[in-house]
Design a protein around this motif. Structure first.
Motif, mmCIF file in Angstrom:
data_model
loop_
_atom_site.group_PDB
_atom_site.id
_atom_site.type_symbol
_atom_site.label_atom_id
_atom_site.label_comp_id
_atom_site.label_asym_id
_atom_site.label_seq_id
_atom_site.Cartn_x
_atom_site.Cartn_y
_atom_site.Cartn_z
ATOM 1 N N ASP A 55 70.128 -32.809 32.723
ATOM 2 C CA ASP A 55 70.189 -32.369 34.112
ATOM 3 C C ASP A 55 69.490 -31.023 34.196
ATOM 4 O O ASP A 55 69.444 -30.279 33.214
ATOM 5 C CB ASP A 55 71.638 -32.251 34.604
ATOM 6 N N MET A 56 68.965 -30.713 35.369
ATOM 7 C CA MET A 56 68.269 -29.432 35.535
ATOM 8 C C MET A 56 69.212 -28.298 35.928
ATOM 9 O O MET A 56 68.859 -27.129 35.844
ATOM 10 C CB MET A 56 67.132 -29.561 36.555
ATOM 11 N N SER A 57 70.436 -28.620 36.328
ATOM 12 C CA SER A 57 71.362 -27.602 36.814
ATOM 13 C C SER A 57 72.227 -27.032 35.689
ATOM 14 O O SER A 57 73.046 -27.750 35.102
ATOM 15 C CB SER A 57 72.283 -28.204 37.883
ATOM 16 N N PRO A 58 72.097 -25.732 35.396
ATOM 17 C CA PRO A 58 72.963 -25.145 34.371
ATOM 18 C C PRO A 58 74.435 -25.173 34.775
ATOM 19 O O PRO A 58 75.312 -25.288 33.916
ATOM 20 C CB PRO A 58 72.442 -23.720 34.216
ATOM 21 N N VAL A 59 74.711 -25.089 36.056
ATOM 22 C CA VAL A 59 76.106 -25.140 36.524
ATOM 23 C C VAL A 59 76.700 -26.515 36.233
ATOM 24 O O VAL A 59 77.820 -26.635 35.713
ATOM 25 C CB VAL A 59 76.190 -24.805 38.034
ATOM 26 N N ALA A 60 75.961 -27.568 36.558
ATOM 27 C CA ALA A 60 76.436 -28.933 36.284
ATOM 28 C C ALA A 60 76.623 -29.141 34.782
ATOM 29 O O ALA A 60 77.608 -29.756 34.348
ATOM 30 C CB ALA A 60 75.465 -29.958 36.853
ATOM 31 N N LEU A 61 75.702 -28.629 33.990
ATOM 32 C CA LEU A 61 75.793 -28.808 32.540
ATOM 33 C C LEU A 61 76.969 -28.048 31.943
ATOM 34 O O LEU A 61 77.627 -28.541 31.017
ATOM 35 C CB LEU A 61 74.478 -28.395 31.873
ATOM 36 N N ASP A 62 77.259 -26.854 32.449
ATOM 37 C CA ASP A 62 78.454 -26.128 31.997
ATOM 38 C C ASP A 62 79.705 -26.947 32.289
ATOM 39 O O ASP A 62 80.602 -27.051 31.450
ATOM 40 C CB ASP A 62 78.552 -24.761 32.678
ATOM 41 N N TYR A 63 79.754 -27.522 33.492
ATOM 42 C CA TYR A 63 80.893 -28.371 33.851
ATOM 43 C C TYR A 63 80.980 -29.574 32.902
ATOM 44 O O TYR A 63 82.064 -29.919 32.419
ATOM 45 C CB TYR A 63 80.761 -28.843 35.303
ATOM 46 N N ALA A 64 79.820 -30.217 32.637
ATOM 47 C CA ALA A 64 79.796 -31.395 31.762
ATOM 48 C C ALA A 64 80.283 -31.050 30.356
ATOM 49 O O ALA A 64 81.061 -31.807 29.757
ATOM 50 C CB ALA A 64 78.382 -31.972 31.715
ATOM 51 N N VAL A 87 71.813 -31.438 27.814
ATOM 52 C CA VAL A 87 70.594 -30.662 27.655
ATOM 53 C C VAL A 87 70.011 -30.371 29.036
ATOM 54 O O VAL A 87 69.937 -31.268 29.883
ATOM 55 C CB VAL A 87 69.558 -31.443 26.810
ATOM 56 N N GLN A 88 69.584 -29.130 29.239
ATOM 57 C CA GLN A 88 68.931 -28.782 30.501
ATOM 58 C C GLN A 88 67.490 -29.272 30.472
ATOM 59 O O GLN A 88 66.718 -28.932 29.575
ATOM 60 C CB GLN A 88 68.968 -27.283 30.751
ATOM 61 N N LEU A 89 67.145 -30.083 31.457
ATOM 62 C CA LEU A 89 65.812 -30.665 31.519
ATOM 63 C C LEU A 89 65.569 -31.144 32.943
ATOM 64 O O LEU A 89 66.440 -31.783 33.542
ATOM 65 C CB LEU A 89 65.735 -31.845 30.538
ATOM 66 N N ASP A 90 64.420 -30.846 33.486
ATOM 67 C CA ASP A 90 64.018 -31.374 34.790
ATOM 68 C C ASP A 90 63.385 -32.733 34.513
ATOM 69 O O ASP A 90 62.267 -32.809 33.996
ATOM 70 C CB ASP A 90 63.020 -30.423 35.453
ATOM 71 N N VAL A 91 64.071 -33.797 34.844
ATOM 72 C CA VAL A 91 63.626 -35.138 34.461
ATOM 73 C C VAL A 91 62.334 -35.549 35.156
ATOM 74 O O VAL A 91 61.657 -36.469 34.693
ATOM 75 C CB VAL A 91 64.722 -36.208 34.682
ATOM 76 N N VAL A 92 61.974 -34.879 36.248
ATOM 77 C CA VAL A 92 60.733 -35.218 36.938
ATOM 78 C C VAL A 92 59.545 -34.480 36.310
ATOM 79 O O VAL A 92 58.458 -35.038 36.202
ATOM 80 C CB VAL A 92 60.844 -34.896 38.447
ATOM 81 N N ARG A 93 59.749 -33.252 35.848
ATOM 82 C CA ARG A 93 58.624 -32.425 35.403
ATOM 83 C C ARG A 93 58.534 -32.202 33.890
ATOM 84 O O ARG A 93 57.440 -32.049 33.357
ATOM 85 C CB ARG A 93 58.675 -31.077 36.114
ATOM 86 N N ASP A 94 59.656 -32.137 33.208
ATOM 87 C CA ASP A 94 59.649 -31.822 31.781
ATOM 88 C C ASP A 94 59.399 -33.067 30.928
ATOM 89 O O ASP A 94 59.750 -34.178 31.332
ATOM 90 C CB ASP A 94 60.992 -31.204 31.366
ATOM 91 N N PRO A 95 58.821 -32.878 29.722
ATOM 92 C CA PRO A 95 58.672 -34.020 28.809
ATOM 93 C C PRO A 95 60.035 -34.487 28.294
ATOM 94 O O PRO A 95 60.955 -33.676 28.153
ATOM 95 C CB PRO A 95 57.813 -33.469 27.672
ATOM 96 N N TRP A 96 60.136 -35.774 28.049
ATOM 97 C CA TRP A 96 61.381 -36.371 27.549
ATOM 98 C C TRP A 96 61.224 -36.745 26.086
ATOM 99 O O TRP A 96 60.156 -37.179 25.666
ATOM 100 C CB TRP A 96 61.690 -37.667 28.269
ATOM 101 N N PRO A 97 62.310 -36.676 25.345
ATOM 102 C CA PRO A 97 62.285 -37.283 24.012
ATOM 103 C C PRO A 97 62.346 -38.811 24.171
ATOM 104 O O PRO A 97 62.711 -39.314 25.236
ATOM 105 C CB PRO A 97 63.553 -36.745 23.353
#
Length: 185
Positions: A39-48, A63-73
């Motif tokens: 997810d791109m949101s650090p707030v959401a990831l802290d909650y997760a 893991v923080q990642l913008d799924v539209v713009r960042d490369p994926w593993p």
């Protein structure tokens, strides 16, 4: 999967409820798994992460990642997203579905809203019954308006190369898209 864990990716995982719940179910079933949420949101990831710790789930990472713009593993067996596709324009939806296919060794699963008149009515009524928040009331109906119809979802999936995609309409006004990689080729 032999001697390695089942690898599952939950994109746009938000607060991690799906990833944590899935990891719990797999653990109870005795299935070794590596579940990752992006997810791109650090707030959401802290909650997760807090949810995972409170749930005592160890086989899930966020893991923080913008799924539209960042490369994926790559190298996942299953790639999943829930209630995310309707936030994307057509071109980004196609690109995301294509990336899901590339990252998934076996299965792509998408669960999302369907744009229907009944879905709009449910959202309008439900948001007013469940909350006094104007933001919630506006967002609920806008999400349905932004959602894809079943036919549009099929077209987007086919444009992304998900040949043979299956789409099932689900209650309440949602769809479940599944695509399985043909392992014979």
């Amino acid at each position: 999967r032999g001697d390695r864990p089942l690898r599952i990716l939950d994109i746009a995982c938000g607060g991690g409820h799906v990833a944590v719940g899935l990891a719990q179910r797999l653990a109870r079933a005795g299935i070794a798994a590596d579940v990752q949420g992006f997810d791109m949101s650090p707030v959401a990831l802290d909650y997760a992460r807090t949810l995972a710790a409170r749930s005592r789930v160890q086989q899930v990472r966020f893991v923080q990642l913008d799924v539209v713009r960042d490369p994926w593993p790559t190298g996942f067996d299953v790639v999943h997203c829930s209630l995310f596709l309707h936030h994307l324009a057509d071109a980004d939806a196609v690109a995301t579905l294509r990336r899901m296919k590339e990252a998934a060794g076996q299965l792509v699963v998408v669960s999302d809203l369907r744009r229907t008149d009944l879905g709009y009515l449910f959202a309008w009524t439900g948001c007013r019954l469940l909350s006094r928040s104007r933001v919630f009331r506006v967002d609920g109906t806008r999400s349905v308006e932004a959602a894809f119809t079943t036919r549009e979802s099929r077209t987007l999936a086919e444009q992304a190369g998900l040949t043979g995609v299956e789409i099932r309409e689900c209650w309440p006004q949602r769809f479940l898209l599944t695509w399985t990689r043909d392992m014979r080729s």
